[in-house]
Write an enzyme that holds these catalytic residues in place. Structure first.
Site, PDB file in Angstrom:
ATOM      1  N   ILE A 111       0.899  -1.161   0.000  1.00  0.00           N
ATOM      2  CA  ILE A 111       0.000   0.000   0.000  1.00  0.00           C
ATOM      3  C   ILE A 111       0.937   1.210   0.000  1.00  0.00           C
ATOM      4  O   ILE A 111       1.602   1.480   0.998  1.00  0.00           O
ATOM      5  CB  ILE A 111      -0.939  -0.008   1.218  1.00  0.00           C
ATOM      6  CG1 ILE A 111      -1.845  -1.244   1.149  1.00  0.00           C
ATOM      7  CG2 ILE A 111      -1.756   1.282   1.262  1.00  0.00           C
ATOM      8  CD1 ILE A 111      -2.745  -1.423   2.341  1.00  0.00           C
ATOM      9  N   PRO A 112       1.027   1.915  -1.122  1.00  0.00           N
ATOM     10  CA  PRO A 112       2.118   2.867  -1.376  1.00  0.00           C
ATOM     11  C   PRO A 112       2.003   4.226  -0.667  1.00  0.00           C
ATOM     12  O   PRO A 112       1.870   5.272  -1.304  1.00  0.00           O
ATOM     13  CB  PRO A 112       2.061   3.034  -2.893  1.00  0.00           C
ATOM     14  CG  PRO A 112       0.616   2.860  -3.224  1.00  0.00           C
ATOM     15  CD  PRO A 112       0.128   1.796  -2.268  1.00  0.00           C
ATOM     16  N   CYS A 113       2.117   4.211   0.658  1.00  0.00           N
ATOM     17  CA  CYS A 113       2.033   5.464   1.409  1.00  0.00           C
ATOM     18  C   CYS A 113       3.200   6.398   1.072  1.00  0.00           C
ATOM     19  O   CYS A 113       3.100   7.604   1.272  1.00  0.00           O
ATOM     20  CB  CYS A 113       1.965   5.195   2.904  1.00  0.00           C
ATOM     21  SG  CYS A 113       3.331   4.244   3.558  1.00  0.00           S
ATOM     22  N   HIS A 114       4.276   5.863   0.520  1.00  0.00           N
ATOM     23  CA  HIS A 114       5.433   6.678   0.142  1.00  0.00           C
ATOM     24  C   HIS A 114       5.125   7.592  -1.042  1.00  0.00           C
ATOM     25  O   HIS A 114       5.928   8.454  -1.380  1.00  0.00           O
ATOM     26  CB  HIS A 114       6.631   5.772  -0.179  1.00  0.00           C
ATOM     27  CG  HIS A 114       6.340   4.749  -1.226  1.00  0.00           C
ATOM     28  ND1 HIS A 114       5.645   3.583  -0.943  1.00  0.00           N
ATOM     29  CD2 HIS A 114       6.612   4.717  -2.543  1.00  0.00           C
ATOM     30  CE1 HIS A 114       5.517   2.884  -2.060  1.00  0.00           C
ATOM     31  NE2 HIS A 114       6.086   3.543  -3.043  1.00  0.00           N
TER      32      HIS A 114
END
Length: 140
Positions: free
Chosen positions: A126-129
């Site tokens: 889950i690409p929170c970056h």
């Protein structure tokens, strides 16, 4: 060019660095024990292992998020919404906390979005970056 190899629990990692000291490539070598374990693991594990290996070695984006294979029981409804919105951010692009909040229909919820991302149990997947402050810097 310099190649540096180091051992990790699952095998070894080789990092190739160019003459300017910039990382050119990262390669993974699994031990036979890990390879055997992957062959016996549930199907999601070999897929995730290969996907992460390709992501970290070559920057290949993950091929979608297998939402149906993720235990979301401990997530709040708000976290679920935030994670779905950030999953729509294309690989290589970023958006702001405010953008995510606006997509949720709650334009003043940027801080709440930040809290949801801080509690993301599945970074990279889950690409929170891909979410940054309004000034373009990453939060840590």
């Amino acid at each position: 060019m310099n190649r540096h190899q180091f051992q990790v629990n699952l095998g070894s990692v080789t990092v190739t660095v160019n003459h300017q000291g910039l990382i050119q490539q990262i390669e993974w070598q699994w031990t036979q024990r890990v390879s055997d374990q992957l062959a016996l693991a549930p199907p999601i594990i070999p897929w995730l292992t290969k996907s992460f290996q390709e992501y970290f070695s070559h920057g290949t984006p993950l091929d979608g998020i297998p939402w149906e294979r993720i235990d979301q029981d401990s997530w709040t409804p708000f976290q679920k919404q935030v994670y779905r919105v950030i999953a729509s951010i294309p690989h290589g692009e970023t958006r702001t906390y405010g953008w995510v909040a606006s997509r949720l229909g709650i334009p003043n919820a940027g801080r709440a979005v930040g809290q949801a991302l801080r509690n993301n149990p599945l970074p990279i997947l889950i690409p929170c970056h891909r979410v940054v402050r309004d000034n373009g810097t990453l939060c840590g």
